[in-house]
Design a protein around this motif. Sequence first.
Motif, short mmCIF file in Angstrom:
data_model
loop_
_atom_site.label_atom_id
_atom_site.label_comp_id
_atom_site.label_asym_id
_atom_site.label_seq_id
_atom_site.Cartn_x
_atom_site.Cartn_y
_atom_site.Cartn_z
N ARG A 425 34.03 68.55 86.08
CA ARG A 425 34.85 68.91 87.11
C ARG A 425 36.01 67.73 87.63
O ARG A 425 35.53 66.50 87.45
CB ARG A 425 33.71 68.99 88.35
N TYR A 426 36.96 68.03 87.71
CA TYR A 426 37.92 67.04 87.96
C TYR A 426 38.84 67.30 89.33
O TYR A 426 39.08 68.30 89.61
CB TYR A 426 39.22 66.76 86.85
N ILE A 447 44.40 67.11 84.15
CA ILE A 447 43.71 67.53 83.12
C ILE A 447 44.73 66.85 81.69
O ILE A 447 44.58 67.20 80.61
CB ILE A 447 43.60 69.06 82.74
N GLY A 448 45.85 66.28 82.04
CA GLY A 448 46.84 65.71 81.39
C GLY A 448 46.27 65.01 80.11
O GLY A 448 46.72 65.35 78.86
N ARG A 449 45.06 64.12 80.28
CA ARG A 449 44.61 63.57 79.27
C ARG A 449 43.78 64.48 78.16
O ARG A 449 43.77 63.97 76.81
CB ARG A 449 43.81 62.41 79.66
N PHE A 450 43.64 65.39 78.51
CA PHE A 450 42.85 66.47 77.42
C PHE A 450 43.87 67.21 76.73
O PHE A 450 43.75 67.44 75.60
CB PHE A 450 42.06 67.51 78.18
N TYR A 451 44.96 67.50 77.35
CA TYR A 451 46.14 68.46 76.71
C TYR A 451 47.51 67.63 76.80
O TYR A 451 48.25 67.67 77.77
CB TYR A 451 46.09 69.67 77.55
N PRO A 452 47.60 66.68 75.82
CA PRO A 452 48.66 65.80 75.72
C PRO A 452 50.11 66.83 75.52
O PRO A 452 51.22 66.14 76.04
CB PRO A 452 48.53 65.02 74.36
N ASP A 453 49.94 67.98 74.89
CA ASP A 453 51.04 68.73 75.00
C ASP A 453 51.84 69.21 76.33
O ASP A 453 53.03 69.67 76.51
CB ASP A 453 50.64 70.30 74.37
N LEU A 454 50.95 68.97 77.26
CA LEU A 454 51.49 69.37 78.77
C LEU A 454 52.67 68.48 79.13
O LEU A 454 53.41 68.90 79.74
CB LEU A 454 50.31 68.94 79.80
#
Length: 523
Positions: A425-426, A447-454
Amino acid sequence: MITLYDTTLRDGTQREGLSLSVEDKLRIVSRLDDLGVRYIEGGFPASNPKDEEFFAAVRDLDLKTAVVSAFGSTCRADHRAEEDAGLRALLDTGCEALCIVGKAWDLHVTETLRTSLEENLRMVRDSVAYLKSQGRTVFFDAEHFFDGYARNAEYATAVCREAAEAGADAVVLCDTNGGALPGAVRSVVAAMVESLPGVVFGIHAHNDAACAVANSLVAVDAGCTHVQGTVNGYGERAGNADLVSIVPALVLKMGDDCITRDQLKLLTEVSHFVAETANLSPDPHQPYVGTSAFAHKGGLHASAVSRLPAAYEHVDPTAVGNLARVVVSELAGRASLVMKAKELGVDLAGQPDIASKVIEDIKQLEYRGYSFETADASLEILLKRELGTYEPFFRLESFRCLMEKREDGRVMTEATIKIWVDDERYIATAEGNGPVNALDRAIRLAIGRFYPDLEAIELSDFKVRVLDEKKGTAAVTRVLIESSDGEKSWGTVGVSENIIEASWQALVDSVTYGLSHPERPND
Ligand SMILES: [Zn+2]
């Protein structure tokens, strides 16, 4: 063969309340190219810095047959064409085709321009000759031509002769005030064709007397081979000549090959696409492409229409990509749906059960206010949900938006989101200049750190339309978001009575689509 010249992006944007971003314009150019329009006028570079940005960006578009053109006017009185800033701006666009407007009505020369009739002829001649000497295709718009001709035919003709002799590729007769009637247009065009043999004439009509389409068609009958107009007739005051009515008349009724029969089948889609991109509702009663254009009145049996369509329909609706109302409910969106499914590697045509379920859901959503014309990414996500292949990148527990109006007049929004990725949970809080901006930042923080494509995904445009305005504050709001990762762009949609909720839906679709189609250098 008639040469089609679209000026939606220049004259069309003169319509009150219509504004297009550079990105909107580029997307419209691509659609008009698909439709087979030969020339697409992009703007007026000397008058508008946004247009300069457009002309720089449009060079990177890979167009099949369309040529982008820039619009300007003749050089100024008592100035050399070679030293004119406006003509320089035209050349600097790099466009292969240029269109310049000049006065054809003596009254406008002496009263508006305040110069001599001779000097105006010099300006027309020198400007066209100079642009031709720079290797461009040059069209000359003879402004107020029909009014000028009615008062001083000799001078109006002389202006056209100067342009033609200086090398103009077409001399376009403009009904700038839009008051001309078809009978007069026909006889004046015929007279011009006779007095200036060999000259390529064009027509540019406005709709102030509700005759723009008729005037364009009689001008063609009388010998014009170049037709200017806009998609859906958008334009100043009562609008320009509507290419969406002119083109099918030329192809289906007058036997002209200005575009192919296959291209004509894109007409309805292009018309609706341009309307949605301009954030205007498509007119259901628009000839050829309106949803009611082939809707048969009650009491007339569908079976009678289908048995003998020619007895009830002036053209076959499928020829312009439209459908008879009796089948609209069955097939709405099916063509684009089947295509979208194909992109996902799914043969929807072979799965009639899923296809009809998806169509039923789309009908329901459209009834609630959704529109997928410009929201292809949301359509794809919907389809994935139906096919059971949808994989969310995150799950929302909740979000909250706070708005604060400050003493100095600034309005700030703060958004907090609680979000799950797998079993974690974030929680993140971010500020923005509005709720969408704040929510967008909060998602990235969470969630940016999980999905660098963001990081590459940007919201490039945001459109809001209130549907069913009669309900006041309870009206439904539709939000369309355009996103881009620098390489491609995509559209998403959300609908709710609450504008922030509608924005959230469109935002989640935007992020989801962007993450499932990452831009990879070697893909
Ligand atoms: Zn015009």
